[in-house]
Enzyme design. Structure first.
Site, mmCIF file in Angstrom:
data_model
loop_
_atom_site.group_PDB
_atom_site.id
_atom_site.type_symbol
_atom_site.label_atom_id
_atom_site.label_comp_id
_atom_site.label_asym_id
_atom_site.label_seq_id
_atom_site.Cartn_x
_atom_site.Cartn_y
_atom_site.Cartn_z
ATOM 1 C CB CYS A 40 -0.909 0.258 1.181
ATOM 2 S SG CYS A 40 0.252 0.048 2.833
ATOM 3 N N GLY A 41 2.256 1.083 0.225
ATOM 4 C CA GLY A 41 3.011 2.336 0.000
ATOM 5 C C GLY A 41 3.255 2.436 1.559
#
Length: 245
Positions: free
Chosen positions: A239-240
């Site tokens: 998701c970062g």
């Protein structure tokens, strides 16, 4: 009780001295998960937190860390789109383990975002990246700032995904130290720990979910699928949060 992150007293000093990272990695590579936790708590007293998504095997890290420091802030990023089972799992573990839960949320509610931007997760890779930045990365960054955290624990494991195979037990990102106490654990190690301490998997684990995030971007593991393909329609695994924070 879940709270918005509350500021901690900050004790300024270098995150890690020059040249210290390599020696710490060598030291902790051969250490147990418990010893890695103790190192983080001793090295950053009052300035380290635990991040948890309360995912499939989250009880391991939550138990492992809080048995050493029961009141450590536990940061959950609530996107507003978690599974109902996840919210109940949060309540269950918070009560059982006596967690000091600190809930970080996006600047704008889920309904407001949908009204303004539409369903970003349906807008390809660019939309997913924007969604993750607003709903996961930025809230986590703000929580770490508010809590005065120079370091944080995360329950990443190399076996979880190809994108995590090069992760180190200790890393520096954006001038903060990340400690991964169970980075080299296998699925069997996790299962043994949960069984030994009578800890639960996430309820959806028993329904075929191996990686659990938001309702709209999480799928059951099916025949022929890799674990990476169960998230974000197979377009990306991360998701970062663990790459950008």
């Amino acid at each position: 009780m879940a709270n918005r992150p509350q500021a901690l007293k900050i004790h300024p000093q270098p995150v890690l001295a020059p040249g210290e990272l390599d020696s710490v990695r060598r030291q902790l590579a051969a250490a147990s998960a418990q010893e890695r936790v103790r190192w983080g708590l001793a090295r950053f007293p009052g300035r380290i937190v635990l991040a948890s998504s309360f995912g499939a095997q989250a009880a391991v890290s939550l138990h492992l860390v809080t048995r050493e420091q029961p009141d450590i802030p536990v940061v959950l990023v609530d996107t507003g789109y978690l599974f109902p089972e996840t919210y109940r799992f949060v309540d269950e573990l918070t009560e059982r383990l006596g967690l000091n839960l600190q809930v970080a949320r996006p600047a704008h509610s889920a309904a407001w975002q949908e009204a303004r931007f539409g369903r970003l997760w349906e807008q390809g890779v660019e939309g997913i990246e924007r969604y993750n930045r607003m709903n996961k990365v930025e809230p986590m960054q703000q929580a770490l700032e508010t809590l005065g955290a120079d370091a944080w624990f995360a329950g990443l494991r190399r076996q979880q995904a190809h994108s995590r195979q090069q992760r180190q037990v200790v890393e520096i990102q954006n001038d903060r130290v990340k400690v991964h106490p169970i980075i080299d654990w296998t699925d069997r190690d996790v299962h043994r720990y949960l069984t030994r301490h009578d800890l639960p998997y996430h309820p959806l684990w028993h329904e075929g979910y191996v990686s659990i995030g938001d309702v709209h971007t999480t799928r059951r593991l099916a025949d022929g699928m890799s674990e990476e393909e169960t998230r974000f329609f197979g377009l990306r695994r991360e998701c970062g949060l663990h790459d950008l924070v």
